[in-house]
Scaffold this motif. Sequence first.
Motif, mmCIF file in Angstrom:
data_model
loop_
_atom_site.group_PDB
_atom_site.id
_atom_site.type_symbol
_atom_site.label_atom_id
_atom_site.label_comp_id
_atom_site.label_asym_id
_atom_site.label_seq_id
_atom_site.Cartn_x
_atom_site.Cartn_y
_atom_site.Cartn_z
ATOM 1 N N ASP A 170 0.854 -1.187 0.000
ATOM 2 C CA ASP A 170 0.000 0.000 0.000
ATOM 3 C C ASP A 170 0.886 1.232 0.000
ATOM 4 O O ASP A 170 0.535 2.264 -0.536
ATOM 5 C CB ASP A 170 -0.829 0.088 1.296
ATOM 6 C CG ASP A 170 -1.465 -1.216 1.668
ATOM 7 O OD1 ASP A 170 -2.508 -1.517 1.094
ATOM 8 O OD2 ASP A 170 -0.878 -1.935 2.503
ATOM 9 N N TYR A 191 -0.106 0.480 -7.815
ATOM 10 C CA TYR A 191 -1.015 1.445 -7.183
ATOM 11 C C TYR A 191 -0.608 1.842 -5.765
ATOM 12 O O TYR A 191 -1.432 2.310 -4.979
ATOM 13 C CB TYR A 191 -2.461 0.910 -7.218
ATOM 14 C CG TYR A 191 -3.271 1.616 -8.290
ATOM 15 C CD1 TYR A 191 -3.584 2.974 -8.140
ATOM 16 C CD2 TYR A 191 -3.660 0.972 -9.457
ATOM 17 C CE1 TYR A 191 -4.278 3.648 -9.122
ATOM 18 C CE2 TYR A 191 -4.362 1.633 -10.444
ATOM 19 C CZ TYR A 191 -4.669 2.974 -10.265
ATOM 20 O OH TYR A 191 -5.361 3.655 -11.241
ATOM 21 N N SER A 192 0.659 1.685 -5.469
ATOM 22 C CA SER A 192 1.125 2.029 -4.118
ATOM 23 C C SER A 192 1.230 3.546 -3.952
ATOM 24 O O SER A 192 1.534 4.255 -4.901
ATOM 25 C CB SER A 192 2.510 1.419 -3.871
ATOM 26 O OG SER A 192 2.505 0.061 -4.194
ATOM 27 N N GLU A 193 1.006 3.985 -2.738
ATOM 28 C CA GLU A 193 1.258 5.389 -2.407
ATOM 29 C C GLU A 193 2.751 5.535 -2.132
ATOM 30 O O GLU A 193 3.344 4.701 -1.451
ATOM 31 C CB GLU A 193 0.455 5.803 -1.167
ATOM 32 C CG GLU A 193 -1.035 5.776 -1.373
ATOM 33 C CD GLU A 193 -1.496 6.772 -2.436
ATOM 34 O OE1 GLU A 193 -0.916 7.863 -2.538
ATOM 35 O OE2 GLU A 193 -2.442 6.421 -3.181
ATOM 36 N N ARG A 221 -7.041 7.572 -2.111
ATOM 37 C CA ARG A 221 -6.721 6.531 -3.101
ATOM 38 C C ARG A 221 -7.947 6.319 -3.983
ATOM 39 O O ARG A 221 -9.025 6.016 -3.491
ATOM 40 C CB ARG A 221 -6.323 5.231 -2.394
ATOM 41 C CG ARG A 221 -5.172 5.428 -1.441
ATOM 42 C CD ARG A 221 -4.685 4.123 -0.889
ATOM 43 N NE ARG A 221 -3.791 3.450 -1.837
ATOM 44 C CZ ARG A 221 -3.361 2.208 -1.664
ATOM 45 N NH1 ARG A 221 -3.768 1.503 -0.638
ATOM 46 N NH2 ARG A 221 -2.541 1.666 -2.555
ATOM 47 N N PHE A 223 -7.765 4.597 -7.265
ATOM 48 C CA PHE A 223 -7.638 3.404 -8.108
ATOM 49 C C PHE A 223 -8.334 3.577 -9.449
ATOM 50 O O PHE A 223 -8.978 2.651 -9.955
ATOM 51 C CB PHE A 223 -8.166 2.151 -7.380
ATOM 52 C CG PHE A 223 -7.421 1.849 -6.108
ATOM 53 C CD1 PHE A 223 -6.160 1.257 -6.155
ATOM 54 C CD2 PHE A 223 -7.948 2.161 -4.872
ATOM 55 C CE1 PHE A 223 -5.458 0.965 -4.994
ATOM 56 C CE2 PHE A 223 -7.252 1.896 -3.705
ATOM 57 C CZ PHE A 223 -6.008 1.296 -3.765
ATOM 58 N N GLY A 224 -8.265 4.774 -9.986
ATOM 59 C CA GLY A 224 -8.828 4.999 -11.322
ATOM 60 C C GLY A 224 -10.249 5.517 -11.324
ATOM 61 O O GLY A 224 -10.744 5.949 -12.362
#
Length: 227
Positions: A170, A191-193, A221, A223-224
């Motif tokens: 994450d 998709y990591s921060e 977050r 995710f699109g």
Amino acid sequence: MFIPEHVAIIMDGNGRWAKKKFLPRTFGHKQGVKTAKKIIIAANNFGIKNLTLYAFSTENWKRPKKEINVLLLLLNKFIKEELIELNKLNIKLKVFGDISKFNNNIIKDIEFACNTTSKNKGLKLNIALNYGGRQELVHVFEKMLILNIKKPTEKIVSSLLYTKGQPDPDLLIRTSGEFRLSNFLLWQLAYSEIYVTKKLWPDFTERDLKNAMIKFRERKRRFGSCS
Ligand code: IPE
Ligand code: IPE
Ligand code: MG
């Protein structure tokens, strides 16, 4: 506090830390191992379930032989000396990367430590050693050919990575102010921060880890999606 399931760390800046103190780079690595020890314990106490530390990349072979030897010696020493402690803390150790390049004693110690802790149910500690994200993906392609997989899916790829069975990170932390991945977990970090701190790795503390997690919690977050 919201705790990320998986934290990955690019432990960078040992050399600069030593240089600032007019010491040889290897002193920075020695201090870096001490920091790693503290951060593993802190991550365990915070309740992080998976921690992946980048310790030696496939590109680090470009360094002077002497520095490589010291680095590998320190890593080997860490794995040997901390095994009892890791076991006591219920930590499960895994090593990501192609360790076949190392000498037999190191390989044996790594295998022994991983086997000894394999049943532990606490923190999953992954140490990336002679690891490269591209190399990992090439291995996945090779395995798919061997398994005669004609229709690859994201799930199949994930199941053939070193991180199989673990969630993607994450949160990615990189110390020493560098904004790049340096061939780390190329698939898993999709998709990591990302949290970059100027602190050099030997100066990184439990407090810094907590700060990174606080910043992580503040991120939105998506995710699109557009919410
Ligand atoms: C990180 O510190 C340790 C490894 C890459 C093995 P560096 O040795 O890269 O330190 P800097 O980036 O030169 O300061
Ligand atoms: C990344 O650091 C590798 C590790 C921390 C093990 P490097 O210092 O090797 O990365 P670059 O060379 O600055 O990209
Ligand atoms: Mg570096």
